[in-house]
Write a protein that holds these residues in place. Structure first.
Motif, PDB file in Angstrom:
ATOM      1  N   ASP A 117     -10.433  12.785   7.111  1.00  0.00           N
ATOM      2  CA  ASP A 117      -9.019  13.007   6.768  1.00  0.00           C
ATOM      3  C   ASP A 117      -8.771  14.445   6.316  1.00  0.00           C
ATOM      4  O   ASP A 117      -7.755  15.056   6.676  1.00  0.00           O
ATOM      5  N   TYR A 173      -6.387  17.386   7.983  1.00  0.00           N
ATOM      6  CA  TYR A 173      -5.369  18.118   7.216  1.00  0.00           C
ATOM      7  C   TYR A 173      -5.577  19.630   7.377  1.00  0.00           C
ATOM      8  O   TYR A 173      -4.613  20.370   7.623  1.00  0.00           O
ATOM      9  N   SER A 214      -4.461  20.702  10.746  1.00  0.00           N
ATOM     10  CA  SER A 214      -3.002  20.563  10.886  1.00  0.00           C
ATOM     11  C   SER A 214      -2.265  21.695  10.188  1.00  0.00           C
ATOM     12  O   SER A 214      -1.110  21.992  10.516  1.00  0.00           O
ATOM     13  N   GLN A 215      -2.949  22.343   9.229  1.00  0.00           N
ATOM     14  CA  GLN A 215      -2.375  23.479   8.510  1.00  0.00           C
ATOM     15  C   GLN A 215      -2.774  24.818   9.137  1.00  0.00           C
ATOM     16  O   GLN A 215      -2.685  25.859   8.494  1.00  0.00           O
ATOM     17  N   SER A 245      -7.422  24.249  -0.929  1.00  0.00           N
ATOM     18  CA  SER A 245      -5.975  23.998  -0.879  1.00  0.00           C
ATOM     19  C   SER A 245      -5.307  24.367  -2.196  1.00  0.00           C
ATOM     20  O   SER A 245      -4.255  25.025  -2.216  1.00  0.00           O
TER      21      SER A 245
END
Length: 278
Positions: free
Chosen positions: A29, A33, A36-37, A272
C-alpha cells in the motif's frame, strides 16, 4: 504536483521489502501511495531478474531496478535489459577454487539476467524451490566459460563462510566478494556473493539517477545488510531495518521497524511527514 515528483526510492528485497515468504501489505500500500505521488520505486537486490517473479507480481509500478548487487539494470515491467557488467574472465576460476576447500557448497552463476546452477546441494535446492527461481542446470566447465554478472555460493558449513570468503578474496584480486543473506524454510543463511570489481548497488542506482535526472535531495534508499551499505550511504536519506547489523544501522539517517511488519512502509511514512513540512 505530487509529493514525490522527481524522487527515486530504492529498497533492498530480502530482509527489507520482504522477509522469507512474508510480503507485508503495508509495504504494498505504501509503495502504491509513493508512486501515485509521482515517485519512482526501484528494487536494489542481489537477486537476478529470473528470481523475482513470485514477488514482483504483488506490487504495482515497480520501476527499472538494480539486480545482482549492481551489475544488472533491468526494466522488469518491459522485460528489457538496460545495462550490465561482468566479472573479469580470470575470476570465474573461483568456482573451481571453492570446490577445493572441502565444504558443501551450492553455486548459482548469473549470466545475462539468467541463473545457471553448476553445483546443486540440498540447501540450494530448497532455496530455489522456496523462491520459485527459474534456473538452468549446467556443468562447472560451462559456467566458467560464461560472461558472469555474479556468482553466489551457499555454504552448508555456516561457521566457515567468513574464512572461505577471505581465502577467495586473496586468490581473486580482480573481483569483489561480499557477504549477503538468504532466508528460506524458516532459516537464515549467510551467503558469499562474487561481484565485478568496484560494482555495488550504489553504482547501479547511479545509472538510474542519471537516467531519470533525479535532483539532489530526492534519492532515498533502505536496506538491511552489508551489501546495502553503499546505497544507504550514498542516498540523500538512507534507512536501515531494525534487524540490521549495528554497523549498517550506523550508516542510516532513519531506523525503521521490523521487515516482517513493513519496514519500507515505515520509511515512506517518515519521508511523507518530513517532505510535507517544506
Amino acid at each position: 504536483m505530487g509529493l514525490f515528483d522527481n524522487c527515486l526510492l530504492a529498497s533492498d528485497l530480502d530482509g527489507t521489502l520482504i522477509l522469507g515468504d512474508i510480503i507485508p501489505k503495508r509495504n504494498i500500500d505504501a509503495i502504491e501511495y509513493f508512486t501515485s505521488q509521482g515517485g519512482i520505486f526501484s528494487v536494489a537486490t542481489g537477486r537476478s531478474p529470473a528470481a523475482v517473479d513470485g514477488i514482483f507480481k504483488h506490487f504495482k509500478n515497480i520501476g527499472p531496478s538494480v539486480f545482482t548487487n549492481g551489475s544488472v539494470i533491468f526494466d522488469y515491467s518491459k522485460g528489457r535489459m538496460l545495462n550490465q557488467c561482468f566479472l573479469s574472465n580470470n575470476c570465474n576460476k573461483a568456482i573451481n577454487e571453492i570446490l577445493e576447500f572441502g565444504v558443501n557448497v551450492g553455486i548459482q552463476a548469473h549470466h545475462n539476467g539468467k541463473i545457471y546452477v553448476p553445483v546443486m546441494t540440498e540447501n540450494l535446492k530448497h532455496h530455489i524451490e522456496y523462491e520459485f527461481i527459474k534456473h538452468i542446470n549446467c556443468t562447472v566447465d560451462e559456467a566458467i566459460k560464461l560472461p558472469l554478472n555474479k556468482v553466489m555460493y551457499l555454504i552448508d558449513e555456516q561457521d566457515k563462510v567468513d574464512e572461505i570468503m577471505n581465502k577467495l578474496s586473496v586468490l581473486n584480486k580482480d573481483c569483489d566478494f561480499v557477504i549477503s543473506s538468504a532466508t528460506f524454510s524458516g532459516n537464515f543463511y549467510k551467503v558469499i556473493e562474487q561481484c565485478p570489481k568496484n560494482v555495488t548497488k550504489a553504482d547501479g542506482l547511479n545509472y538510474l539517477l542519471k537516467e531519470f535526472k533525479i535532483k539532489e535531495g530526492n534519492f532515498f534508499a533502505i536496506g538491511d545488510y552489508y551489501n546495502d551499505a553503499t546505497m544507504i550511504k550514498s542516498a540523500d536519506i538512507g534507512a536501515a531495518v531494525l534487524e540490521s547489523p549495528d554497523d549498517v544501522k550506523s550508516l542510516a539517517d532513519f531506523l525503521s521497524g521490523s521487515a516482517k511488519d513493513g519496514a519500507v512502509a515505515d520509511f515512506i511514512e517518515y519521508l511523507s511527514k518530513n517532505r510535507s513540512r517544506y
